[in-house]
Design a protein around this motif. Structure first.
Motif, PDB file in Angstrom:
ATOM      1  N   MET A   1      25.845  49.357  30.277  1.00  0.00           N
ATOM      2  CA  MET A   1      26.625  48.466  31.133  1.00  0.00           C
ATOM      3  C   MET A   1      25.846  48.163  32.419  1.00  0.00           C
ATOM      4  N   LYS A   2      24.684  47.569  32.266  1.00  0.00           N
ATOM      5  CA  LYS A   2      23.866  47.250  33.431  1.00  0.00           C
ATOM      6  C   LYS A   2      24.464  46.058  34.190  1.00  0.00           C
ATOM      7  N   ILE A   3      24.426  46.167  35.490  1.00  0.00           N
ATOM      8  CA  ILE A   3      24.962  45.102  36.351  1.00  0.00           C
ATOM      9  C   ILE A   3      23.996  43.930  36.335  1.00  0.00           C
ATOM     10  N   THR A   4      24.495  42.777  35.935  1.00  0.00           N
ATOM     11  CA  THR A   4      23.644  41.585  35.838  1.00  0.00           C
ATOM     12  C   THR A   4      23.878  40.591  36.974  1.00  0.00           C
ATOM     13  N   SER A   5      25.079  40.592  37.540  1.00  0.00           N
ATOM     14  CA  SER A   5      25.345  39.672  38.652  1.00  0.00           C
ATOM     15  C   SER A   5      26.568  40.134  39.426  1.00  0.00           C
ATOM     16  N   ILE A   6      26.630  39.716  40.679  1.00  0.00           N
ATOM     17  CA  ILE A   6      27.798  39.957  41.531  1.00  0.00           C
ATOM     18  C   ILE A   6      28.171  38.635  42.184  1.00  0.00           C
ATOM     19  N   GLU A   7      29.409  38.229  42.006  1.00  0.00           N
ATOM     20  CA  GLU A   7      29.917  37.011  42.631  1.00  0.00           C
ATOM     21  C   GLU A   7      30.805  37.365  43.819  1.00  0.00           C
ATOM     22  N   ALA A   8      30.644  36.637  44.886  1.00  0.00           N
ATOM     23  CA  ALA A   8      31.511  36.771  46.056  1.00  0.00           C
ATOM     24  C   ALA A   8      32.096  35.387  46.337  1.00  0.00           C
ATOM     25  N   ILE A   9      33.353  35.200  45.980  1.00  0.00           N
ATOM     26  CA  ILE A   9      33.975  33.876  46.012  1.00  0.00           C
ATOM     27  C   ILE A   9      35.021  33.819  47.118  1.00  0.00           C
ATOM     28  N   PRO A  10      34.809  32.983  48.129  1.00  0.00           N
ATOM     29  CA  PRO A  10      35.806  32.869  49.202  1.00  0.00           C
ATOM     30  C   PRO A  10      36.987  32.017  48.755  1.00  0.00           C
ATOM     31  N   TYR A  11      38.181  32.461  49.110  1.00  0.00           N
ATOM     32  CA  TYR A  11      39.357  31.642  48.859  1.00  0.00           C
ATOM     33  C   TYR A  11      40.330  31.792  50.014  1.00  0.00           C
ATOM     34  N   ALA A  12      41.253  30.861  50.112  1.00  0.00           N
ATOM     35  CA  ALA A  12      42.228  30.872  51.204  1.00  0.00           C
ATOM     36  C   ALA A  12      43.587  30.430  50.684  1.00  0.00           C
ATOM     37  N   ILE A  13      44.599  31.280  50.905  1.00  0.00           N
ATOM     38  CA  ILE A  13      45.975  30.964  50.532  1.00  0.00           C
ATOM     39  C   ILE A  13      46.859  31.189  51.751  1.00  0.00           C
TER      40      ILE A  13
END
Length: 367
Positions: A1-13
């Motif tokens: 289970m090697k880490i291939t990517s990390i996403e950091a997605i901004p959102y606003a509610i």
């Protein structure tokens, strides 16, 4: 289970109404959704809630530290290499919610890989928690009306009351009105967010001794070392530390230094790994804990209840799990439901967290 990517997605509610307290105000959930992907096809999900008035993080800083510092350090590692990952994240000081989100996403991956829930992985003590609702600054009649509505609609009988205003008697009057309206069977405790001095705190606590408060949280600043110790030595109401104890060493300082009697645990700032260490540390010291709230969305609340239900000490008290009720919308495909004053954990593997991609597209801020 090697880490291939990390996403950091901004959102606003937006919140349907802002939450006001001594150190700030939150009217929009400007959070960062964090996704850790692996070569096994599993994706772990959590979120980081920026609280610049508490930890100094912003939405932009969380994205920047994950994309430019954290991700390059841990890509290629296994999701099981948690100690290596934490050692590398620890090279960068502060940034607690960014680190915590990555940690919780890793636990989500591990749970999915084993086909068990994160709650079972951590300890599996209970399948639900009693819920505490947080009440912010507002007029007394509105405060009482909100508490009565939450109690009647969701069966919640524990309330955290924000205090720390000037003059302090505004908050004394608010707490007295709540006690008179809700009766003796409802549990009340207060949180000052460092808004009072030690002497103001002492006067306020004396005037509220007859209100049967369960405890009082973070009434004065953490760097008021002598004032906090003096306050704790004379208060008949137990004092809990929150933002002053974001790390295990700070818990040692506050408890052994005589400045606090209990600790608020928040997965949003210490993830699952360090929250677990804090719980064990507090058990060893004979110190009680409560599951706190970082003004979380349903994602954050799901993480909090998954952790809080796993241990006897955290499941004993009502956890602060309901402030997502004030958000105008959320991202989960299956919304959380508070019933009869409790919130159940998800029985699915990992966190049981599924994002509504349409809502994410609508609310994300980077498109």
């Amino acid at each position: 289970m090697k880490i291939t990517s990390i996403e950091a997605i901004p959102y606003a509610i937006p919140y349907s109404k802002p939450l006001r307290f001594a150190s700030g105000e939150v009217s929009v959930a400007e959070h960062v959704l964090v996704r850790v992907r692996t070569d096994s096809g599993l994706t772990g999900t959590a979120e980081a809630p920026p609280r610049p008035f508490t930890y100094g993080e912003t939405q932009a800083s969380i994205i920047a530290v994950i994309n430019t510092i954290f991700a390059p350090q841990i890509l290629g590692l296994s999701a099981l290499d948690r100690e290596v990952i934490h050692a590398r994240l620890g090279r960068t000081i502060a940034n607690p919610t960014a680190k915590a989100a990555i940690d919780m996403a890793l636990w989500d991956i591990i749970g999915q890989s084993l086909g068990v829930s994160v709650t079972q992985l951590l300890g599996g003590f209970a399948d639900r928690m009693r819920v505490s609702h947080m009440l912010g600054f507002t007029a007394v009649d509105q405060l009482v009306a909100e508490a009565e509505r939450v109690q009647g609609t969701y069966g919640i009988t524990t309330f955290k009351v924000k205090v720390g205003r000037q003059p302090y008697r505004l908050d004394v009057a608010a707490c007295r009105a709540l006690r008179e309206a809700l009766g003796d069977d409802v549990e009340l405790y207060i949180d000052g967010n460092r808004g009072w001095t030690a002497t103001e705190s002492a006067r306020a606590l004396r005037e509220m001794e007859d209100l049967d408060l369960t405890f009082a949280e973070e009434l004065c600043p953490a760097d008021d070392v002598l004032g906090r110790k003096w306050l704790a030595s004379q208060s008949r109401i137990p004092l809990y530390a929150d933002e002053s104890t974001a790390r295990p060493a700070e818990i040692t300082r506050e408890i052994l230094g005589g400045a606090a009697h209990g600790i608020s645990v928040k997965t949003a700032r210490t993830g699952f790994t360090y929250s677990q260490r804090i719980v064990y540390q507090c058990e060893g010291l004979g110190v009680e804990v409560v599951m706190g709230n970082q003004i979380d969305s349903q994602i954050g609340s799901l993480c909090s209840v998954a952790f809080g239900a796993a241990f006897a000490s955290t499941a004993r008290r009502a956890g602060e799990l309901s402030n997502f009720l004030d958000m105008s919308d959320d991202l989960l495909t299956e919304p959380l439901r508070i019933e009869q004053g409790t919130l159940r954990v998800r029985e699915n593997a990992g966190l049981g967290l599924e994002i509504d991609e349409g809502k994410l597209q609508h609310y994300r801020q980077d498109l």
